[in-house]
Motif scaffolding. Sequence first.
Motif, mmCIF file in Angstrom:
data_model
loop_
_atom_site.group_PDB
_atom_site.id
_atom_site.type_symbol
_atom_site.label_atom_id
_atom_site.label_comp_id
_atom_site.label_asym_id
_atom_site.label_seq_id
_atom_site.Cartn_x
_atom_site.Cartn_y
_atom_site.Cartn_z
ATOM 1 N N CYS A 1 82.126 -7.360 86.963
ATOM 2 C CA CYS A 1 83.090 -7.702 88.014
ATOM 3 C C CYS A 1 82.383 -7.820 89.356
ATOM 4 C CB CYS A 1 84.186 -6.640 88.085
ATOM 5 S SG CYS A 1 85.437 -6.884 86.797
ATOM 6 N N ARG A 2 81.430 -6.956 89.584
ATOM 7 C CA ARG A 2 80.723 -7.001 90.865
ATOM 8 C C ARG A 2 80.050 -8.351 91.044
ATOM 9 N NH1 ARG A 2 76.984 -1.988 91.186
ATOM 10 N NH2 ARG A 2 77.948 -1.565 89.194
ATOM 11 N N TRP A 3 79.575 -8.865 89.953
ATOM 12 C CA TRP A 3 78.866 -10.152 90.041
ATOM 13 C C TRP A 3 79.789 -11.300 89.711
ATOM 14 C CZ3 TRP A 3 74.418 -8.108 86.481
ATOM 15 C CH2 TRP A 3 73.814 -7.015 87.104
ATOM 16 N N LYS A 4 81.063 -11.018 89.692
ATOM 17 C CA LYS A 4 82.039 -12.082 89.421
ATOM 18 C C LYS A 4 81.832 -12.669 88.043
ATOM 19 C CE LYS A 4 82.929 -14.946 93.001
ATOM 20 N NZ LYS A 4 83.096 -15.450 94.352
ATOM 21 N N LYS A 5 81.508 -11.820 87.128
ATOM 22 C CA LYS A 5 81.340 -12.282 85.746
ATOM 23 C C LYS A 5 82.490 -11.740 84.912
ATOM 24 C CE LYS A 5 77.397 -14.221 86.416
ATOM 25 N NZ LYS A 5 77.410 -15.623 86.730
ATOM 26 N N ALA A 6 82.484 -12.087 83.637
ATOM 27 C CA ALA A 6 83.542 -11.607 82.753
ATOM 28 C C ALA A 6 83.533 -10.090 82.724
ATOM 29 C CB ALA A 6 83.304 -12.151 81.361
ATOM 30 N N CYS A 7 84.654 -9.514 83.040
ATOM 31 C CA CYS A 7 84.752 -8.050 83.099
ATOM 32 C C CYS A 7 84.261 -7.443 81.795
ATOM 33 C CB CYS A 7 86.193 -7.628 83.357
ATOM 34 S SG CYS A 7 86.332 -5.881 83.702
ATOM 35 N N GLN A 8 83.580 -6.369 81.927
ATOM 36 C CA GLN A 8 83.006 -5.745 80.739
ATOM 37 C C GLN A 8 83.726 -4.446 80.402
ATOM 38 O OE1 GLN A 8 78.809 -3.647 79.871
ATOM 39 N NE2 GLN A 8 78.662 -5.755 80.525
ATOM 40 N N ARG A 9 84.367 -3.872 81.377
ATOM 41 C CA ARG A 9 85.056 -2.600 81.155
ATOM 42 C C ARG A 9 86.419 -2.859 80.537
ATOM 43 N NH1 ARG A 9 84.073 2.159 84.683
ATOM 44 N NH2 ARG A 9 83.562 0.692 86.307
ATOM 45 N N PHE A 10 87.120 -3.776 81.104
ATOM 46 C CA PHE A 10 88.454 -4.077 80.595
ATOM 47 C C PHE A 10 88.432 -5.389 79.825
ATOM 48 C CE2 PHE A 10 88.735 -1.562 84.377
ATOM 49 C CZ PHE A 10 89.616 -0.564 84.016
ATOM 50 N N THR A 11 87.553 -5.450 78.895
ATOM 51 C CA THR A 11 87.457 -6.677 78.102
ATOM 52 C C THR A 11 88.787 -6.938 77.404
ATOM 53 O OG1 THR A 11 86.668 -5.293 76.354
ATOM 54 C CG2 THR A 11 85.013 -6.414 77.679
ATOM 55 N N ASP A 12 89.593 -7.700 77.960
ATOM 56 C CA ASP A 12 90.898 -7.983 77.322
ATOM 57 C C ASP A 12 90.764 -8.955 76.166
ATOM 58 O OD1 ASP A 12 91.900 -10.322 79.930
ATOM 59 O OD2 ASP A 12 90.010 -9.900 78.933
#
Length: 112
Positions: free
Chosen positions: A101-112
């Motif tokens: 998220c910090r790098w504006k990439k696909a979220c890795q924590r809340f991988t929906d």
Amino acid sequence: MKRKPPVSIPSSSSNSSSTSFTPTNSSSFSISWQSPPVTFTGNTVSPTKSQGFGEQRSQTIAVLSSPPRATTALSRKVRGEGKKCRKVYGMENRDMWCTACRWKKACQRFTD
DNA sequence: GTTGCCGGGCC
DNA sequence: GGCCCGGCAAC
């Protein structure tokens, strides 16, 4: 990293009553740590994902007149549900977001 | 305007 | 390899 220039860490600066972190907000400041779904679901050494990658992928590659494109919404994450770091923490706490998220990439924590 | 992500850039 | 923004599309 640690992008926080325009933010003056309060760190109990001018505070009449010390030993009392009382933000401008009233009510009890309740902090809720949303445990991400990335919890280790009973998997210490993680025997999952055994080898076996080699075959697979045989057909389905052929020439498809039309690529597999959903008729409605897909390919592009349709934001409707899915609290991500940005929504949960907020821009003020970007340092708490996941790297993605910090790098504006696909979220890795809340991988929906 | 905001949010989430890809593509592209910088170190 | 980590780090970030421009710009797009969906709200």
